[in-house]
Design an enzyme around this catalytic site. Structure first.
Site, PDB file in Angstrom:
ATOM      1  N   ASP A   8       0.726  -1.079   0.030  1.00 52.41           N
ATOM      2  CA  ASP A   8      -0.020   0.192   0.015  1.00 52.41           C
ATOM      3  C   ASP A   8       1.015   1.208   0.095  1.00 52.41           C
ATOM      4  O   ASP A   8       1.582   1.676   0.954  1.00 52.41           O
ATOM      5  CB  ASP A   8      -0.834  -0.020   1.287  1.00 52.41           C
ATOM      6  CG  ASP A   8      -1.968   1.294   1.195  1.00 52.41           C
ATOM      7  OD1 ASP A   8      -2.924   1.025   0.717  1.00 52.41           O
ATOM      8  OD2 ASP A   8      -1.436   2.321   1.720  1.00 52.41           O
TER       9      ASP A   8
ATOM     10  N   TYR B 180       3.255   9.786   0.388  1.00 57.81           N
ATOM     11  CA  TYR B 180       4.376   9.085   1.035  1.00 57.81           C
ATOM     12  C   TYR B 180       5.622   9.485   0.619  1.00 57.81           C
ATOM     13  O   TYR B 180       6.638   9.146   1.015  1.00 57.81           O
ATOM     14  CB  TYR B 180       4.158   7.679   1.123  1.00 57.81           C
ATOM     15  CG  TYR B 180       2.834   7.322   1.675  1.00 57.81           C
ATOM     16  CD1 TYR B 180       1.885   8.038   2.400  1.00 57.81           C
ATOM     17  CD2 TYR B 180       2.336   5.772   1.371  1.00 57.81           C
ATOM     18  CE1 TYR B 180       0.628   7.715   3.021  1.00 57.81           C
ATOM     19  CE2 TYR B 180       1.056   5.458   2.249  1.00 57.81           C
ATOM     20  CZ  TYR B 180       0.318   6.418   2.644  1.00 57.81           C
ATOM     21  OH  TYR B 180      -0.831   6.004   3.271  1.00 57.81           O
TER      22      TYR B 180
ATOM     23  N   LYS C 202      -2.412   6.140  -4.255  1.00 62.77           N
ATOM     24  CA  LYS C 202      -3.723   6.942  -4.073  1.00 62.77           C
ATOM     25  C   LYS C 202      -3.574   8.583  -4.641  1.00 62.77           C
ATOM     26  O   LYS C 202      -2.304   9.043  -4.816  1.00 62.77           O
ATOM     27  CB  LYS C 202      -3.755   7.461  -2.402  1.00 62.77           C
ATOM     28  CG  LYS C 202      -3.774   6.020  -1.697  1.00 62.77           C
ATOM     29  CD  LYS C 202      -3.954   6.107  -0.275  1.00 62.77           C
ATOM     30  CE  LYS C 202      -3.773   4.708   0.625  1.00 62.77           C
ATOM     31  NZ  LYS C 202      -2.340   4.403   0.664  1.00 62.77           N
TER      32      LYS C 202
ATOM     33  N   HIS D 240      -7.604   9.771  -1.659  1.00 59.14           N
ATOM     34  CA  HIS D 240      -6.738   9.709  -0.267  1.00 59.14           C
ATOM     35  C   HIS D 240      -7.896  10.417   0.766  1.00 59.14           C
ATOM     36  O   HIS D 240      -7.881   9.786   1.794  1.00 59.14           O
ATOM     37  CB  HIS D 240      -5.620  10.371  -0.454  1.00 59.14           C
ATOM     38  CG  HIS D 240      -4.562   9.917   0.548  1.00 59.14           C
ATOM     39  ND1 HIS D 240      -3.303   9.740   0.506  1.00 59.14           N
ATOM     40  CD2 HIS D 240      -4.859   9.183   1.845  1.00 59.14           C
ATOM     41  CE1 HIS D 240      -2.441   9.285   1.639  1.00 59.14           C
ATOM     42  NE2 HIS D 240      -3.655   8.944   2.347  1.00 59.14           N
TER      43      HIS D 240
END
Length: 295
Positions: free
Chosen positions: A52, A57, A82, A113
């Site tokens: 994931d 990130y 996302k 998200h």
């Protein structure tokens, strides 16, 4: 008697017909010192097949490199990324950028998200939650069938899902709703609603986000000790046992291994965790300035 732990092999079937491994590796904050690459590389070598990720990130390049270098056939992996809040007006452009960073032709799941558009170009506050139009853009890409195999949402409440599903022009039901979930935020009502719509729930921050506070909960520690497992194994196993997908995040090899080992909780212990929020109160550990939960 200690519980019998086994590497997780459980899968769920999405409303698209695709299979998703019940336990995946979360990659949030796995950035520094090539941590994202190392964590994914190690996880894939040790049985994980569900990764994931997200644009936010800032490690899609690391994650993608580890996936490509693993030697595992792409068809055997489930990869999620996302759409970030600033990209609601250019969904396909954002997806293409993610795919380029990942070095992949497609992702198995692409999520909105958060149900907020924080693009600086949006001058009308009422449009901050114009996620219906965002979803329609995802629908179009999904129906083309090349870049995404399933689409879903994250951090959506029942009210927001109702608005989405009842909107004109929406004819694809999200495959997933990914939300913070653990025994102090168990989302029983949301899970029941999702089941009625054939939407799976993915639990992020199953240990409570920063410093994993749920692992230190007295009841959690006592139940883990009783079953001869660590608190993380208890919580991951509880999440799977209640029919949810779970994506614990770690860059520690020992924790990556242990989080992947699950067991079946005795009924009384399973119920004790189900009742924990009611006894100790609701605790949400992921709080953001751009989202207000309405339930």
């Amino acid at each position: 008697m200690p519980a019998t732990l086994k590497p997780s092999t459980k899968e769920y079937t999405l409303n698209t017909g695709a299979k998703i491994p019940a336990v995946g590796l979360g990659t949030w904050r796995s950035v520094d010192n090539n941590e994202g690459y190392k964590a994914v590389e190690f996880a894939l070598k040790n049985g994980y097949r569900h990764i994931d990720d997200a644009k936010l990130y800032e490690n899609e390049d690391q994650v993608g490199k580890a996936i490509r270098n693993s030697g595992i056939p792409r068809s055997e992996l489930f990869v999620t990324t996302k759409l970030w809040n600033t990209d609601h007006k250019d969904v396909e452009g954002a997806l293409d950028a993610s795919l380029k960073r990942l070095g992949l032709d497609y992702v198995d799941l692409y999520l909105i998200h958060w149900p907020q558009n924080t693009d600086s170009k949006v001058d009308d506050p009422s449009k901050y939650e114009d996620y219906v139009e965002t979803w329609k853009s995802l629908q179009k890409i999904y129906k083309e069938g090349e870049k995404v195999k399933a689409i879903g949402v994250a951090n959506f409440t029942i009210n927001k899902l109702e608005k989405l599903l009842n909107a004109d022009g929406v004819d694809v039901v999200p495959a997933i709703n990914q939300v913070e979930t653990h025994p102090l935020l168990n989302h029983e009502k949301l899970i029941d609603y999702l089941k009625s719509k054939n939407i799976c729930l993915t639990a992020y921050s199953p240990f409570g986000s920063d410093k994993a506070p749920v692992l230190e909960n007295k009841v959690v520690k006592e139940l883990a000790q009783k079953n001869g497992v660590d608190p993380g194994q208890l919580l991951v196993s509880w999440a799977v046992q209640r029919g949810t997908i779970v994506i614990p995040k770690s860059v520690n090899e020992k924790r990556i291994l242990s989080n992947f080992e699950t067991f079946t909780l005795p009924k009384e212990d399973f119920e004790a965790l189900n009742e924990l929020e009611g006894k100790e109160g609701t605790k949400r550990f992921n709080k953001t300035p751009f989202n207000i939960f309405d339930e």
